[in-house]
Design a protein around this motif. Structure first.
Motif, PDB file in Angstrom:
ATOM      1  N   SER A   1      17.065  -4.684  61.553  1.00 55.34           N
ATOM      2  CA  SER A   1      18.035  -5.228  60.606  1.00 55.34           C
ATOM      3  C   SER A   1      19.176  -4.272  60.291  1.00 55.34           C
ATOM      4  CB  SER A   1      17.309  -5.547  59.299  1.00 55.34           C
ATOM      5  OG  SER A   1      18.145  -6.260  58.432  1.00 55.34           O
ATOM      6  N   ARG A   2      20.289  -4.872  59.915  1.00 56.69           N
ATOM      7  CA  ARG A   2      21.274  -4.116  59.154  1.00 56.69           C
ATOM      8  C   ARG A   2      20.591  -3.824  57.837  1.00 56.69           C
ATOM      9  NH1 ARG A   2      25.196  -6.717  56.694  1.00 56.69           N
ATOM     10  NH2 ARG A   2      24.405  -8.793  57.126  1.00 56.69           N
ATOM     11  N   PHE A   3      20.814  -2.653  57.288  1.00 60.88           N
ATOM     12  CA  PHE A   3      20.271  -2.385  55.955  1.00 60.88           C
ATOM     13  C   PHE A   3      21.336  -2.729  54.909  1.00 60.88           C
ATOM     14  CE2 PHE A   3      17.164   1.080  57.628  1.00 60.88           C
ATOM     15  CZ  PHE A   3      16.259   0.080  57.990  1.00 60.88           C
TER      16      PHE A   3
ATOM     17  N   ALA B   1      21.679  -5.036  50.857  1.00 61.99           N
ATOM     18  CA  ALA B   1      20.923  -5.644  49.759  1.00 61.99           C
ATOM     19  C   ALA B   1      20.497  -7.071  50.116  1.00 61.99           C
ATOM     20  CB  ALA B   1      21.764  -5.638  48.492  1.00 61.99           C
ATOM     21  N   GLN B   2      21.339  -7.769  50.874  1.00 59.06           N
ATOM     22  CA  GLN B   2      21.062  -9.149  51.294  1.00 59.06           C
ATOM     23  C   GLN B   2      19.697  -9.304  51.949  1.00 59.06           C
ATOM     24  OE1 GLN B   2      23.693 -10.122  54.561  1.00 59.06           O
ATOM     25  NE2 GLN B   2      22.438 -11.838  55.221  1.00 59.06           N
ATOM     26  N   LYS B   3      19.214  -8.265  52.612  1.00 60.17           N
ATOM     27  CA  LYS B   3      18.049  -8.395  53.490  1.00 60.17           C
ATOM     28  C   LYS B   3      16.706  -8.311  52.757  1.00 60.17           C
ATOM     29  CE  LYS B   3      20.660  -9.013  57.094  1.00 60.17           C
ATOM     30  NZ  LYS B   3      20.676 -10.264  57.868  1.00 60.17           N
TER      31      LYS B   3
ATOM     32  N   CYS C   1      22.143 -17.666  58.343  1.00 58.77           N
ATOM     33  CA  CYS C   1      21.333 -18.267  59.416  1.00 58.77           C
ATOM     34  C   CYS C   1      20.190 -17.322  59.746  1.00 58.77           C
ATOM     35  CB  CYS C   1      22.164 -18.556  60.669  1.00 58.77           C
ATOM     36  SG  CYS C   1      21.136 -19.275  61.951  1.00 58.77           S
ATOM     37  N   GLY C   2      20.549 -16.138  60.252  1.00 51.65           N
ATOM     38  CA  GLY C   2      19.511 -15.220  60.735  1.00 51.65           C
ATOM     39  C   GLY C   2      19.232 -15.563  62.188  1.00 51.65           C
ATOM     40  N   LEU C   3      19.210 -14.535  63.025  1.00 59.12           N
ATOM     41  CA  LEU C   3      18.934 -14.776  64.438  1.00 59.12           C
ATOM     42  C   LEU C   3      17.600 -14.192  64.861  1.00 59.12           C
ATOM     43  CD1 LEU C   3      22.529 -14.047  65.770  1.00 59.12           C
ATOM     44  CD2 LEU C   3      21.433 -16.270  65.530  1.00 59.12           C
ATOM     45  N   ASN C   4      17.214 -13.072  64.254  1.00 60.86           N
ATOM     46  CA  ASN C   4      15.997 -12.416  64.734  1.00 60.86           C
ATOM     47  C   ASN C   4      14.739 -13.274  64.579  1.00 60.86           C
ATOM     48  OD1 ASN C   4      17.704  -9.604  64.051  1.00 60.86           O
ATOM     49  ND2 ASN C   4      16.402  -9.608  65.871  1.00 60.86           N
TER      50      ASN C   4
ATOM     51  N   GLY D   1      26.434  -7.090  64.019  1.00 57.62           N
ATOM     52  CA  GLY D   1      25.398  -8.023  63.551  1.00 57.62           C
ATOM     53  C   GLY D   1      25.467  -9.338  64.293  1.00 57.62           C
ATOM     54  N   GLY D   2      24.898 -10.377  63.664  1.00 62.74           N
ATOM     55  CA  GLY D   2      24.717 -11.659  64.333  1.00 62.74           C
ATOM     56  C   GLY D   2      26.012 -12.365  64.715  1.00 62.74           C
ATOM     57  N   LEU D   3      27.110 -12.070  63.995  1.00 61.44           N
ATOM     58  CA  LEU D   3      28.390 -12.685  64.355  1.00 61.44           C
ATOM     59  C   LEU D   3      28.707 -12.417  65.832  1.00 61.44           C
ATOM     60  CD1 LEU D   3      31.160 -14.014  63.713  1.00 61.44           C
ATOM     61  CD2 LEU D   3      31.944 -11.783  62.924  1.00 61.44           C
ATOM     62  N   ALA D   4      28.434 -11.193  66.278  1.00 60.16           N
ATOM     63  CA  ALA D   4      28.717 -10.826  67.670  1.00 60.16           C
ATOM     64  C   ALA D   4      27.888 -11.664  68.638  1.00 60.16           C
ATOM     65  CB  ALA D   4      28.437  -9.347  67.890  1.00 60.16           C
ATOM     66  N   ASP D   5      26.651 -11.930  68.279  1.00 65.53           N
ATOM     67  CA  ASP D   5      25.795 -12.754  69.145  1.00 65.53           C
ATOM     68  C   ASP D   5      26.362 -14.175  69.238  1.00 65.53           C
ATOM     69  OD1 ASP D   5      24.358 -10.447  68.596  1.00 65.53           O
ATOM     70  OD2 ASP D   5      22.420 -11.421  68.597  1.00 65.53           O
ATOM     71  N   VAL D   6      26.824 -14.692  68.106  1.00 69.89           N
ATOM     72  CA  VAL D   6      27.356 -16.064  68.086  1.00 69.89           C
ATOM     73  C   VAL D   6      28.630 -16.146  68.927  1.00 69.89           C
ATOM     74  CG1 VAL D   6      28.362 -17.857  66.598  1.00 69.89           C
ATOM     75  CG2 VAL D   6      26.315 -16.619  65.856  1.00 69.89           C
ATOM     76  N   ILE D   7      29.550 -15.189  68.729  1.00 64.40           N
ATOM     77  CA  ILE D   7      30.821 -15.236  69.471  1.00 64.40           C
ATOM     78  C   ILE D   7      30.587 -14.919  70.956  1.00 64.40           C
ATOM     79  CG2 ILE D   7      33.230 -14.411  69.547  1.00 64.40           C
ATOM     80  CD1 ILE D   7      32.470 -16.028  67.012  1.00 64.40           C
TER      81      ILE D   7
ATOM     82  N   ILE E   1      32.039 -19.849  57.999  1.00 61.30           N
ATOM     83  CA  ILE E   1      31.543 -18.815  57.074  1.00 61.30           C
ATOM     84  C   ILE E   1      30.203 -18.317  57.616  1.00 61.30           C
ATOM     85  CG2 ILE E   1      30.727 -18.362  54.719  1.00 61.30           C
ATOM     86  CD1 ILE E   1      32.292 -21.062  53.989  1.00 61.30           C
ATOM     87  N   HIS E   2      30.176 -17.063  58.055  1.00 54.88           N
ATOM     88  CA  HIS E   2      28.908 -16.490  58.510  1.00 54.88           C
ATOM     89  C   HIS E   2      28.199 -15.787  57.362  1.00 54.88           C
ATOM     90  CE1 HIS E   2      29.466 -17.179  62.880  1.00 54.88           C
ATOM     91  NE2 HIS E   2      30.727 -17.255  62.497  1.00 54.88           N
ATOM     92  N   ASN E   3      28.969 -15.367  56.375  1.00 54.69           N
ATOM     93  CA  ASN E   3      28.346 -14.655  55.257  1.00 54.69           C
ATOM     94  C   ASN E   3      29.351 -14.591  54.123  1.00 54.69           C
ATOM     95  OD1 ASN E   3      27.106 -12.841  53.521  1.00 54.69           O
ATOM     96  ND2 ASN E   3      26.218 -11.675  55.210  1.00 54.69           N
TER      97      ASN E   3
HETATM   98  C1  GLC Z   1      25.922 -13.250  59.308  1.00 55.48           C
HETATM   99  C2  GLC Z   1      24.667 -13.631  58.554  1.00 55.48           C
HETATM  100  C3  GLC Z   1      23.517 -14.047  59.441  1.00 55.48           C
HETATM  101  C4  GLC Z   1      23.993 -14.964  60.565  1.00 55.48           C
HETATM  102  C5  GLC Z   1      25.115 -14.286  61.325  1.00 55.48           C
HETATM  103  C6  GLC Z   1      25.641 -15.125  62.472  1.00 55.48           C
HETATM  104  O1  GLC Z   1      26.023 -11.926  59.611  1.00 55.48           O
HETATM  105  O2  GLC Z   1      24.251 -12.601  57.672  1.00 55.48           O
HETATM  106  O3  GLC Z   1      22.539 -14.722  58.668  1.00 55.48           O
HETATM  107  O4  GLC Z   1      22.923 -15.250  61.441  1.00 55.48           O
HETATM  108  O5  GLC Z   1      26.191 -14.036  60.467  1.00 55.48           O
HETATM  109  O6  GLC Z   1      26.106 -16.388  62.042  1.00 55.48           O
END
Ligand code: GLC
Ligand code: ADP
Length: 494
Positions: free
Chosen positions: A303-305, A307-309, A383-386, A17-23, A165-167
């Protein structure tokens, strides 16, 4: 400054998920600002490394009645960032990162405790940083160990930790006897430390012990201090409120821009949007959508599927959405119940919803480029990246006003021609239906729709600004450590 990132996923080595994009992007932005940056990751089966070299042959990790021995590989230096991988095949050479569709791996506590200890031990050999920047529960034991079992280690005298904290919905909760299994002391099992309703919470440990806390948007920083969003940790976060900062994620436009995207059928820009129509045709062809439907507005979902989404809202009103002139194109995987729900809806409304259950990066790019709108009805969204990617692709986001979705999207105002998307607040199918109808109505006026698209395309969410905010947090964290040490020295002894 030297910063070590410890995280459980990172593009291009591993991703759920988005954590990978951030790192995959923030460390480069910190390095570009002139700092020394290293990233530590587990080496999973999916982690492809060219020319990996072992840099630490053996690290001893204690467990209750045995030791485990892992090693550390270097993945080289890319754009000024050093990558290191903790190698322990018994734990990480597996099909998934954290589990399978059937659930989490039962030994996740051991897996990520080994990772955290390995990061600390390896850094003693490869370089102790000024800041350990840790992310989510998988690296949450680093700040805990630093201030408990490693508190007296002279190697770490000047080291501090920042925890992001990403989630907060994923906490790393385990049975109490996990503590002795991981050779952690029982005195961590108190309400002020790692105890959480009878269980051990890795995340709570980091909230108690990290020197500074951040999360990935301003709004989410406020939300997690409330009962509705705090998942039981709102009290702890309120107590640490003065150390908690919300910094919105940036995005990597080298990966996500319609001007350079290597996965899409035609490139385009705000000045020349013609390629977007080709991307739409290509997208619909990939989903096998009937040619007669190519003129309909397309609403994309990637998306990841979970409940959060918020996807249960779609099911609630799908019968009425099906009467609208539009088509959903959905790519996702995750919880079996949502996979089944979308598969069922696509069978029930084949003209209205095309679904692919998969994790497919190329198709994700095609959806960003080929859709007219992008839907994220999240119940909560740190946050959400998409939605940010969508802005750059001229794909108008429809989002629920929560967390980073609220911070990054401004409502379109037809009168002033300002705004970048459509937002709804109440978490209900009715509110979702209303906002989709509103977007579809706006879409009919193509001249003003193009203005709306261009408003989004002109936004800049590159990492520079957010990286500067992180650097300020690092500097403050170091400064308070220095002040704290000076204070301790000034105290009379005895
Ligand atoms: C988490 C959150 C997402 C956020 C991502 C990167 O997976 O669910 O909203 O964009 O981390 O920080
Ligand atoms: P989260 O981290 O909560 O999943 P984000 O919006 O921050 O949400 O990031 C999701 C990232 O994962 C995006 O890069 C998105 O494109 C990607 N992604 C999610 N699901 C899929 C999928 N099924 N196929 C390809 N990419 C996906």
């Amino acid at each position: 400054m030297h910063v070590v990132f410890a995280a459980s996923e990172c593009v291009p080595f591993s991703k759920t998920g988005g954590l990978a994009d951030v790192i995959g992007a923030l460390p480069n932005a910190i390095a570009s600002a002139g700092h020394q940056v290293s990233v530590y990751l587990p080496r999973y089966r999916e982690t492809k490394l060219e020319h990996a070299e072992t840099v630490v042959r053996s690290i001893t990790i204690p467990f209750d009645d045995h030791y485990r021995f892992c090693s550390v590989l270097t993945g080289g230096n890319h754009s000024g960032v050093d990558y290191f991988f903790v190698e322990y095949p018994q734990y990480f050479d597996r099909e998934g990162l954290y589990g399978t569709p059937a659930g989490d791996y039962p030994d996740n506590a051991e897996r990520f405790a080994l990772f955290a200890r390995a990061v600390l031990e390896a850094s003693k050999i490869l370089g102790v940083p000024n800041i350990f920047h840790c992310h989510d529960w998988q690296s949450a034991l680093v700040p805990v160990l630093l201030r408990t079992q490693y508190a007296e280690d002279p190697a770490f005298r000047d080291a501090t930790s920042v925890f992001t904290i990403h989630n907060i919905g994923y906490q790393g909760l385990f049975a109490p006897d996990t503590l002795p299994l991981l050779t952690l002391p029982w005195d961590l099992f108190t309400i002020a430390k790692m105890e959480f309703f009878g269980q051990v919470s890795f995340l709570k440990g980091a909230l108690a012990y990290a020197d500074s806390l951040t999360t990935v948007s301003r709004k989410y920083a406020q939300e997690i201090q409330t009962t509705e969003f705090g998942f039981g940790l709102e009290g702890v976060l309120r107590d640490r409120g003065s150390s908690l900062v919300g910094i919105v994620n940036g995005v990597d436009y080298d990966e996500w821009s319609p001007q350079t995207d290597k996965f899409i059928a035609a490139r385009y820009s705000a000045e020349d949007l013609t390629g977007k129509a080709r991307c739409k045709q290509d997208l619909l062809a990939s989903f096998g959508v009937n040619k007669t439907q190519t003129s309909l507005p397309v609403i994309g979902i990637v998306s990841r599927f979970a409940a959060q989404k918020g996807f249960d809202l779609i099911a609630q009103v799908m019968d009425r959405l099906a009467r609208e002139e539009m088509i959903f194109v959905v790519l996702g995987s995750g919880d079996a119940s949502y996979e089944e729900m979308f598969t069922r809806l696509s069978k029930q409304y084949p003209q209205k919803i095309a679904v692919k259950i998969a994790y497919d990066n190329e198709l994700a790019h095609k959806i960003e480029a080929g859709s007219d709108m992008f839907l994220m009805p999240s119940k909560y969204e740190p946050c959400g990246l998409n939605q940010i990617y969508s802005l750059k692709y001229g794909t108008v986001p429809i989002v629920r006003a929560t967390g980073g979705l609220d911070d990054t999207i401004d409502s379109w105002e037809p009168r002033t021609r300002k705004g970048t998307g459509f937002k709804f607040s109440e978490y209900s199918g009715e509110a979702l239906l209303r906002v989709i109808k509103q977007a579809l109505l706006a879409f009919r006026d193509q001249a003003s729709w193009r203005e709306l698209m261009r408003n989004g395309m002109s936004k800049d969410f590159s990492w520079n600004a957010s990286a500067r905010e992180y650097i300020r947090v690092y500097e403050r964290t170091r400064q308070s450590r220095i002040n704290g040490a000076a204070h301790a020295m000034a105290k009379p002894v005895g």
